[in-house]
Design a protein around this motif. Structure first.
Motif, PDB file in Angstrom:
ATOM      1  N   ILE A   1      54.477 -43.749 -36.740  1.00  0.00           N
ATOM      2  CA  ILE A   1      54.330 -43.930 -35.293  1.00  0.00           C
ATOM      3  C   ILE A   1      53.376 -45.092 -35.006  1.00  0.00           C
ATOM      4  O   ILE A   1      53.636 -45.932 -34.135  1.00  0.00           O
ATOM      5  N   ALA A   2      52.287 -45.145 -35.762  1.00  0.00           N
ATOM      6  CA  ALA A   2      51.298 -46.212 -35.561  1.00  0.00           C
ATOM      7  C   ALA A   2      51.881 -47.588 -35.846  1.00  0.00           C
ATOM      8  O   ALA A   2      51.468 -48.587 -35.242  1.00  0.00           O
ATOM      9  N   THR A   3      52.847 -47.643 -36.759  1.00  0.00           N
ATOM     10  CA  THR A   3      53.477 -48.921 -37.102  1.00  0.00           C
ATOM     11  C   THR A   3      54.843 -49.079 -36.430  1.00  0.00           C
ATOM     12  O   THR A   3      55.646 -49.923 -36.825  1.00  0.00           O
ATOM     13  N   LYS A   4      55.109 -48.228 -35.432  1.00  0.00           N
ATOM     14  CA  LYS A   4      56.305 -48.307 -34.584  1.00  0.00           C
ATOM     15  C   LYS A   4      57.610 -48.047 -35.330  1.00  0.00           C
ATOM     16  O   LYS A   4      58.668 -48.529 -34.929  1.00  0.00           O
ATOM     17  N   ARG A   5      57.527 -47.269 -36.385  1.00  0.00           N
ATOM     18  CA  ARG A   5      58.743 -46.832 -37.090  1.00  0.00           C
ATOM     19  C   ARG A   5      59.072 -45.418 -36.595  1.00  0.00           C
ATOM     20  O   ARG A   5      58.976 -44.432 -37.318  1.00  0.00           O
ATOM     21  N   VAL A   6      59.439 -45.346 -35.338  1.00  0.00           N
ATOM     22  CA  VAL A   6      59.563 -44.056 -34.659  1.00  0.00           C
ATOM     23  C   VAL A   6      60.706 -43.216 -35.233  1.00  0.00           C
ATOM     24  O   VAL A   6      60.569 -41.998 -35.396  1.00  0.00           O
ATOM     25  N   ALA A   7      61.825 -43.848 -35.533  1.00  0.00           N
ATOM     26  CA  ALA A   7      62.968 -43.097 -36.072  1.00  0.00           C
ATOM     27  C   ALA A   7      62.596 -42.430 -37.395  1.00  0.00           C
ATOM     28  O   ALA A   7      62.932 -41.260 -37.634  1.00  0.00           O
ATOM     29  N   ASP A   8      61.890 -43.167 -38.246  1.00  0.00           N
ATOM     30  CA  ASP A   8      61.448 -42.594 -39.524  1.00  0.00           C
ATOM     31  C   ASP A   8      60.466 -41.449 -39.291  1.00  0.00           C
ATOM     32  O   ASP A   8      60.488 -40.438 -40.003  1.00  0.00           O
ATOM     33  N   ALA A   9      59.612 -41.617 -38.292  1.00  0.00           N
ATOM     34  CA  ALA A   9      58.632 -40.571 -37.971  1.00  0.00           C
ATOM     35  C   ALA A   9      59.333 -39.289 -37.539  1.00  0.00           C
ATOM     36  O   ALA A   9      58.986 -38.187 -37.992  1.00  0.00           O
TER      37      ALA A   9
ATOM     38  N   THR B   1      58.380 -26.200 -42.046  1.00  0.00           N
ATOM     39  CA  THR B   1      57.281 -25.500 -42.713  1.00  0.00           C
ATOM     40  C   THR B   1      56.195 -25.077 -41.734  1.00  0.00           C
ATOM     41  O   THR B   1      55.581 -24.022 -41.892  1.00  0.00           O
ATOM     42  N   LYS B   2      55.962 -25.900 -40.698  1.00  0.00           N
ATOM     43  CA  LYS B   2      54.829 -25.678 -39.790  1.00  0.00           C
ATOM     44  C   LYS B   2      55.292 -25.515 -38.340  1.00  0.00           C
ATOM     45  O   LYS B   2      54.983 -26.332 -37.470  1.00  0.00           O
ATOM     46  N   LYS B   3      56.015 -24.444 -38.076  1.00  0.00           N
ATOM     47  CA  LYS B   3      56.472 -24.186 -36.713  1.00  0.00           C
ATOM     48  C   LYS B   3      55.356 -23.655 -35.819  1.00  0.00           C
ATOM     49  O   LYS B   3      55.519 -23.569 -34.600  1.00  0.00           O
ATOM     50  N   ASP B   4      54.239 -23.303 -36.427  1.00  0.00           N
ATOM     51  CA  ASP B   4      53.136 -22.737 -35.652  1.00  0.00           C
ATOM     52  C   ASP B   4      51.995 -23.733 -35.454  1.00  0.00           C
ATOM     53  O   ASP B   4      50.884 -23.360 -35.073  1.00  0.00           O
ATOM     54  N   SER B   5      52.261 -25.023 -35.697  1.00  0.00           N
ATOM     55  CA  SER B   5      51.205 -26.034 -35.596  1.00  0.00           C
ATOM     56  C   SER B   5      51.295 -26.794 -34.278  1.00  0.00           C
ATOM     57  O   SER B   5      52.257 -27.534 -34.032  1.00  0.00           O
ATOM     58  N   ALA B   6      50.287 -26.627 -33.447  1.00  0.00           N
ATOM     59  CA  ALA B   6      50.240 -27.350 -32.173  1.00  0.00           C
ATOM     60  C   ALA B   6      50.134 -28.854 -32.416  1.00  0.00           C
ATOM     61  O   ALA B   6      50.723 -29.661 -31.687  1.00  0.00           O
ATOM     62  N   GLU B   7      49.378 -29.226 -33.453  1.00  0.00           N
ATOM     63  CA  GLU B   7      49.184 -30.643 -33.759  1.00  0.00           C
ATOM     64  C   GLU B   7      50.508 -31.320 -34.130  1.00  0.00           C
ATOM     65  O   GLU B   7      50.765 -32.469 -33.736  1.00  0.00           O
ATOM     66  N   VAL B   8      51.336 -30.606 -34.872  1.00  0.00           N
ATOM     67  CA  VAL B   8      52.631 -31.174 -35.257  1.00  0.00           C
ATOM     68  C   VAL B   8      53.499 -31.382 -34.020  1.00  0.00           C
ATOM     69  O   VAL B   8      54.105 -32.443 -33.837  1.00  0.00           O
ATOM     70  N   TYR B   9      53.562 -30.369 -33.144  1.00  0.00           N
ATOM     71  CA  TYR B   9      54.367 -30.503 -31.925  1.00  0.00           C
ATOM     72  C   TYR B   9      53.833 -31.627 -31.027  1.00  0.00           C
ATOM     73  O   TYR B   9      54.615 -32.325 -30.362  1.00  0.00           O
ATOM     74  N   ASP B  10      52.528 -31.810 -31.021  1.00  0.00           N
ATOM     75  CA  ASP B  10      51.930 -32.886 -30.226  1.00  0.00           C
ATOM     76  C   ASP B  10      52.403 -34.249 -30.722  1.00  0.00           C
ATOM     77  O   ASP B  10      52.764 -35.126 -29.929  1.00  0.00           O
TER      78      ASP B  10
ATOM     79  N   GLN C   1      54.874 -37.165 -28.993  1.00  0.00           N
ATOM     80  CA  GLN C   1      54.553 -38.588 -28.895  1.00  0.00           C
ATOM     81  C   GLN C   1      55.668 -39.456 -29.472  1.00  0.00           C
ATOM     82  O   GLN C   1      55.972 -40.533 -28.946  1.00  0.00           O
ATOM     83  N   ALA C   2      56.282 -38.973 -30.546  1.00  0.00           N
ATOM     84  CA  ALA C   2      57.394 -39.718 -31.148  1.00  0.00           C
ATOM     85  C   ALA C   2      58.570 -39.804 -30.182  1.00  0.00           C
ATOM     86  O   ALA C   2      59.169 -40.874 -29.999  1.00  0.00           O
ATOM     87  N   TYR C   3      58.902 -38.687 -29.544  1.00  0.00           N
ATOM     88  CA  TYR C   3      59.996 -38.695 -28.575  1.00  0.00           C
ATOM     89  C   TYR C   3      59.658 -39.570 -27.366  1.00  0.00           C
ATOM     90  O   TYR C   3      60.522 -40.278 -26.833  1.00  0.00           O
TER      91      TYR C   3
END
Length: 264
Positions: free
Chosen positions: A181-189, A199-208, A212-214
């Motif tokens: 994301i920082a290097t603007k490779r959004v599709a890869d992100a 693996t991490k459906k319960d992580s607020a940080e991941v959803y955040d 941002q990617a979307y």
């Protein structure tokens, strides 16, 4: 005596003529030197039409070899404004050879390479010009940003190599997604984040970060939905709430056509 007077008169006329000619040569040389070294005018474009006009005016003269270095520089600036950064870099490299003492050429040339993602070359050029002119102190910030991007790219390469070797857990995938994301490779992100969510459906940080990617890809509907999940998992996090409010505002703006109008 008449012969002597006539001879002296001729000598005086010759001396005066020589003085006039020498003065003209010196004066002409001074103004030629001044003209050759005067900086190009500062150009502030009001719209893209002005950029197109300058390119249309300068290009034929450049191809015919009839432009001074100052105008070649302005053509490079116009290319930059038009988004033709590769053409700008080529032109500005030529200006550096023609007139290596004009600091703004290096400033613009570095920006061209920066926008072409040749960060190492951009930083090298800016470091050179900062030593050359005290008027370029403001480039220190760009140099630092460039060096940070270089380190980010190195970390990306390192993590990608680990992934190829199958040595990456979800934390490193998540880190790599953030770097994408920082290097603007959004599709890869987004691809990596989808894998992380398994693996991490319960992580607020991941959803955040997913939100941002979307948002970066312009899909604010999915961005809002992802940020809502982050807020639901961490309802007391003020940063998540602020981002959600901003994404909802932008989403509504798109629905009303506000951003479309602003781009016209």
């Amino acid at each position: 005596m008449d012969f002597l007077r006539r001879s002296m008169k001729k000598i005086i006329i010759i001396v005066i003529a020589a003085i006039v000619i020498i003065g003209a040569i010196i004066s002409g040389g001074y103004y030629w030197h001044k003209r050759q070294n005067e900086p190009p005018p500062v150009v502030v474009y009001q719209d893209i039409a002005e950029v197109d006009n300058d390119i249309a005016r300068f290009e034929p003269l450049y191809k015919a070899g009839k432009l001074r270095w100052q105008d070649i520089y302005l053509l490079g600036v116009a290319y930059m404004q038009k988004g033709r950064v590769a053409d700008a870099a080529k032109i500005l490299e030529e200006v550096v050879k023609l007139h290596p003492n004009f600091y703004k050429t290096y400033e613009s040339l570095g920006m061209a390479y920066y926008r072409m993602d040749d960060i190492e070359k951009a930083v090298s050029i800016w470091e050179k010009v900062v030593k050359m002119s005290p008027q370029t102190v403001h480039l220190e910030d760009m140099i630092n940003k460039g060096k940070q991007r270089i380190e980010l790219k190195k970390r990306v390469v390192s993590l990608e190599q680990e992934m190829k070797q199958g040595q990456v857990d979800w934390q490193k995938k998540f880190e790599l997604a953030i770097l994408y994301i920082a290097t603007k490779r959004v599709a890869d992100a987004k691809t990596l984040l989808e894998d992380v969510l398994k693996t991490k459906k319960d992580s607020a940080e991941v959803y955040d970060v997913v939100a941002q990617a979307y948002a970066m890809s312009g899909d604010f509907e999915k961005a809002v939905n992802a940020e809502k999940k982050a807020v639901k998992l961490k309802p007391k996090d003020e940063n998540f709430k602020k981002r959600l409010a901003e994404m909802e505002r932008v989403r509504e703006g798109f629905k009303k056509g506000e951003y479309h109008k602003n781009r016209q």
